[in-house]
Scaffold this motif. Structure first.
Motif, PDB file in Angstrom:
ATOM      1  N   ALA A 234       0.858  -1.195   0.000  1.00 22.08           N
ATOM      2  CA  ALA A 234       0.000   0.000   0.000  1.00 22.08           C
ATOM      3  C   ALA A 234       0.889   1.239   0.000  1.00 22.08           C
ATOM      4  O   ALA A 234       1.693   1.432   0.915  1.00 22.08           O
ATOM      5  CB  ALA A 234      -0.905  -0.001   1.215  1.00 22.08           C
ATOM      6  N   HIS A 255      -9.338   5.694  -2.705  1.00 15.87           N
ATOM      7  CA  HIS A 255      -8.437   5.259  -3.762  1.00 15.87           C
ATOM      8  C   HIS A 255      -7.134   4.830  -3.084  1.00 15.87           C
ATOM      9  O   HIS A 255      -6.704   5.435  -2.107  1.00 15.87           O
ATOM     10  CB  HIS A 255      -8.132   6.388  -4.733  1.00 15.87           C
ATOM     11  CG  HIS A 255      -9.337   6.876  -5.491  1.00 15.87           C
ATOM     12  ND1 HIS A 255      -9.244   7.685  -6.603  1.00 15.87           N
ATOM     13  CD2 HIS A 255     -10.676   6.676  -5.297  1.00 15.87           C
ATOM     14  CE1 HIS A 255     -10.458   7.967  -7.051  1.00 15.87           C
ATOM     15  NE2 HIS A 255     -11.340   7.362  -6.270  1.00 15.87           N
ATOM     16  N   LEU A 256      -6.506   3.784  -3.616  1.00 15.83           N
ATOM     17  CA  LEU A 256      -5.237   3.321  -3.056  1.00 15.83           C
ATOM     18  C   LEU A 256      -4.183   3.219  -4.151  1.00 15.83           C
ATOM     19  O   LEU A 256      -4.333   2.440  -5.099  1.00 15.83           O
ATOM     20  CB  LEU A 256      -5.412   1.955  -2.384  1.00 15.83           C
ATOM     21  CG  LEU A 256      -4.123   1.347  -1.818  1.00 15.83           C
ATOM     22  CD1 LEU A 256      -3.628   2.175  -0.635  1.00 15.83           C
ATOM     23  CD2 LEU A 256      -4.331  -0.111  -1.408  1.00 15.83           C
ATOM     24  N   ASP A 257      -3.139   4.024  -4.036  1.00 19.54           N
ATOM     25  CA  ASP A 257      -1.983   3.887  -4.925  1.00 19.54           C
ATOM     26  C   ASP A 257      -1.172   2.690  -4.451  1.00 19.54           C
ATOM     27  O   ASP A 257      -0.741   2.646  -3.292  1.00 19.54           O
ATOM     28  CB  ASP A 257      -1.107   5.144  -4.865  1.00 19.54           C
ATOM     29  CG  ASP A 257      -1.695   6.271  -5.691  1.00 19.54           C
ATOM     30  OD1 ASP A 257      -2.390   5.973  -6.671  1.00 19.54           O
ATOM     31  OD2 ASP A 257      -1.462   7.436  -5.351  1.00 19.54           O
ATOM     32  N   CYS A 258      -0.980   1.736  -5.319  1.00 18.94           N
ATOM     33  CA  CYS A 258      -0.159   0.576  -4.970  1.00 18.94           C
ATOM     34  C   CYS A 258       1.312   0.881  -5.267  1.00 18.94           C
ATOM     35  O   CYS A 258       1.623   1.611  -6.210  1.00 18.94           O
ATOM     36  CB  CYS A 258      -0.603  -0.652  -5.756  1.00 18.94           C
ATOM     37  SG  CYS A 258      -2.316  -1.142  -5.391  1.00 18.94           S
ATOM     38  N   PHE A 267      -3.609  -7.679  -5.455  1.00 20.55           N
ATOM     39  CA  PHE A 267      -4.339  -6.568  -4.832  1.00 20.55           C
ATOM     40  C   PHE A 267      -5.383  -7.096  -3.854  1.00 20.55           C
ATOM     41  O   PHE A 267      -5.608  -6.513  -2.791  1.00 20.55           O
ATOM     42  CB  PHE A 267      -5.008  -5.687  -5.887  1.00 20.55           C
ATOM     43  CG  PHE A 267      -5.923  -4.644  -5.291  1.00 20.55           C
ATOM     44  CD1 PHE A 267      -5.410  -3.546  -4.632  1.00 20.55           C
ATOM     45  CD2 PHE A 267      -7.306  -4.800  -5.354  1.00 20.55           C
ATOM     46  CE1 PHE A 267      -6.246  -2.600  -4.051  1.00 20.55           C
ATOM     47  CE2 PHE A 267      -8.152  -3.860  -4.786  1.00 20.55           C
ATOM     48  CZ  PHE A 267      -7.620  -2.755  -4.132  1.00 20.55           C
ATOM     49  N   LEU A 271      -6.057  -5.969  -0.105  1.00 21.50           N
ATOM     50  CA  LEU A 271      -7.397  -5.541   0.312  1.00 21.50           C
ATOM     51  C   LEU A 271      -7.880  -6.342   1.520  1.00 21.50           C
ATOM     52  O   LEU A 271      -8.496  -5.790   2.444  1.00 21.50           O
ATOM     53  CB  LEU A 271      -8.377  -5.702  -0.854  1.00 21.50           C
ATOM     54  CG  LEU A 271      -9.819  -5.249  -0.607  1.00 21.50           C
ATOM     55  CD1 LEU A 271      -9.868  -3.754  -0.318  1.00 21.50           C
ATOM     56  CD2 LEU A 271     -10.691  -5.583  -1.807  1.00 21.50           C
ATOM     57  N   GLN A 290     -10.620   1.717  -4.660  1.00 23.06           N
ATOM     58  CA  GLN A 290     -10.227   1.737  -6.071  1.00 23.06           C
ATOM     59  C   GLN A 290      -8.705   1.646  -6.168  1.00 23.06           C
ATOM     60  O   GLN A 290      -7.999   2.529  -5.697  1.00 23.06           O
ATOM     61  CB  GLN A 290     -10.705   3.021  -6.747  1.00 23.06           C
ATOM     62  CG  GLN A 290     -10.263   3.153  -8.198  1.00 23.06           C
ATOM     63  CD  GLN A 290     -10.843   4.383  -8.857  1.00 23.06           C
ATOM     64  OE1 GLN A 290     -12.038   4.655  -8.713  1.00 23.06           O
ATOM     65  NE2 GLN A 290     -10.023   5.144  -9.572  1.00 23.06           N
ATOM     66  N   PRO A 291      -8.159   0.567  -6.771  1.00 21.18           N
ATOM     67  CA  PRO A 291      -6.701   0.438  -6.884  1.00 21.18           C
ATOM     68  C   PRO A 291      -6.136   1.317  -8.002  1.00 21.18           C
ATOM     69  O   PRO A 291      -6.762   1.480  -9.053  1.00 21.18           O
ATOM     70  CB  PRO A 291      -6.517  -1.049  -7.193  1.00 21.18           C
ATOM     71  CG  PRO A 291      -7.773  -1.437  -7.900  1.00 21.18           C
ATOM     72  CD  PRO A 291      -8.869  -0.599  -7.304  1.00 21.18           C
ATOM     73  N   GLU A 292      -4.964   1.858  -7.777  1.00 24.72           N
ATOM     74  CA  GLU A 292      -4.288   2.704  -8.761  1.00 24.72           C
ATOM     75  C   GLU A 292      -2.789   2.418  -8.736  1.00 24.72           C
ATOM     76  O   GLU A 292      -2.252   1.922  -7.742  1.00 24.72           O
ATOM     77  CB  GLU A 292      -4.520   4.192  -8.466  1.00 24.72           C
ATOM     78  CG  GLU A 292      -5.975   4.624  -8.530  1.00 24.72           C
ATOM     79  CD  GLU A 292      -6.186   6.075  -8.100  1.00 24.72           C
ATOM     80  OE1 GLU A 292      -5.212   6.674  -7.587  1.00 24.72           O
ATOM     81  OE2 GLU A 292      -7.301   6.581  -8.252  1.00 24.72           O
ATOM     82  N   TYR A 293      -2.114   2.764  -9.850  1.00 22.88           N
ATOM     83  CA  TYR A 293      -0.656   2.656  -9.884  1.00 22.88           C
ATOM     84  C   TYR A 293      -0.099   3.787 -10.743  1.00 22.88           C
ATOM     85  O   TYR A 293      -0.358   3.871 -11.932  1.00 22.88           O
ATOM     86  CB  TYR A 293      -0.218   1.303 -10.440  1.00 22.88           C
ATOM     87  CG  TYR A 293       1.276   1.192 -10.607  1.00 22.88           C
ATOM     88  CD1 TYR A 293       2.118   1.202  -9.486  1.00 22.88           C
ATOM     89  CD2 TYR A 293       1.855   1.085 -11.868  1.00 22.88           C
ATOM     90  CE1 TYR A 293       3.487   1.116  -9.621  1.00 22.88           C
ATOM     91  CE2 TYR A 293       3.229   0.983 -12.018  1.00 22.88           C
ATOM     92  CZ  TYR A 293       4.046   1.002 -10.885  1.00 22.88           C
ATOM     93  OH  TYR A 293       5.416   0.927 -11.027  1.00 22.88           O
TER      94      TYR A 293
END
Length: 306
Positions: A234, A255-258, A267, A271, A290-293
């Motif tokens: 995370a 929102h989560l920046d991975c 992911f 989570l 919401q996953p983001e990269y």
């Protein structure tokens, strides 16, 4: 998009007994009719004010009963959350009625204070005793539900304040009977009104906070971020919203920046860890992340006005 519901880990829904409300409604109708008749015959404003409060209780209890039934209805394509917030609306309306009734009582008490009337205290005493017994029974019926449900809490407070009001009317009746202190009627009415303001404000504040989707008072957003950032993988939690849908469902969306360009299965593991941390430490049981990269945005603030 990760979406998890956590209903386990010792979290149980409390089923409210609607039949207790129905019985309380019947008792309050009896009290209201008796006190209106008695208040008109005796000339006691305190007794009439107690009857007015009891009548507002009847309406509030009916509203609470209907809301309780609606809250149990299943969700549909047109009502995707069902009617889970119906009881919050009932609590809000009940709080407003407490405050409105209090305003009427203040006006009546002030007017009667300057224009005192002779009151038939014997009738006041007997009817106040009736109010104490019946409201006391209703209070006992709803006590357990009131500890776990804001709608039931609003109904319970209506009944509890009625019981206290009846006690005050009884004391006033005794003082009028043995000391002819008829001004006590106005003072007690005013005291009842002040108490209604206090409990009404408490209910109004709590129900409004939930209806407006405010962050619950026991939730510290920065602490949530700190705990999530400790989880491997995370990177940055942002665009966070935390709110109660009803009193049993505490939601978080964010929102989560991975930290890495990972697979969805990886992911899901992150989570799952977040889900446990948020439930164990903050009792959040509905999580939508919401996953983001490396997604470029103008703002990565943890709170964003969308």
């Amino acid at each position: 998009m990760g979406h998890n519901h956590n209903h386990d880990h010792g979290h149980h829904h409390h089923q409210v007994e609607g039949k207790n409300l129905l019985f309380s409604i019947f008792l309050n109708i009896v009290i209201t009719v008796a006190q209106v008749i008695g208040g008109l015959i005796s000339g006691s404003l305190a007794l009439l004010s107690d009857a007015l409060h009891n009548f507002s209780d009847v309406l509030s209890l009916v509203f609470s009963y209907v809301a309780n039934k609606l809250a149990k209805k299943e969700a549909s394509v047109n009502q995707t959350f069902g009617y889970k917030r119906a009881e919050l609306i009932a609590a809000f309306v009940n709080a407003m009625t407490l405050i409105i009734v209090a305003l009427f009582l203040v006006y009546g008490a002030i007017e009667r204070f300057f224009n005192p009337e002779h009151i038939k205290s014997g009738l006041v005493i007997w009817l106040s005793l009736l109010g104490i017994v019946m409201n006391g029974l209703s209070v006992l019926l709803l006590k357990n539900d009131a500890d776990k449900n804001l709608n039931m809490k609003s109904a319970y407070l209506h009944l509890f304040t009625d019981m206290l009001a009846s006690v005050a009317v009884l004391v006033g009746g005794l003082l009028m009977k043995y000391f002819q202190w008829f001004w006590v009627d106005s003072v007690l009415t005013l005291a009842i009104a002040i108490y209604l303001f206090i409990v009404g404000y408490y209910l109004l504040k709590n129900s409004t906070q939930i209806l407006m989707l405010f962050t619950p008072s026991h939730i510290d957003i920065k602490e949530i971020i700190s705990e999530v950032h400790k989880i491997e993988g995370a990177n940055k939690l942002h665009h966070i919203h935390v709110w109660y849908l009803n009193e049993e469902e505490l939601h978080l969306e964010a929102h989560l920046d991975c930290s890495e360009d990972i697979k969805m299965s990886e992911f899901n593991e992150i989570l799952h860890k977040i889900e446990h941390v948020l439930f164990d430490k903050f009792q959040i049981n509905h999580i939508n992340i919401q996953p983001e990269y490396k997604r470029e945005e103008d703002s990565k603030d943890f709170i964003v006005q969308d």
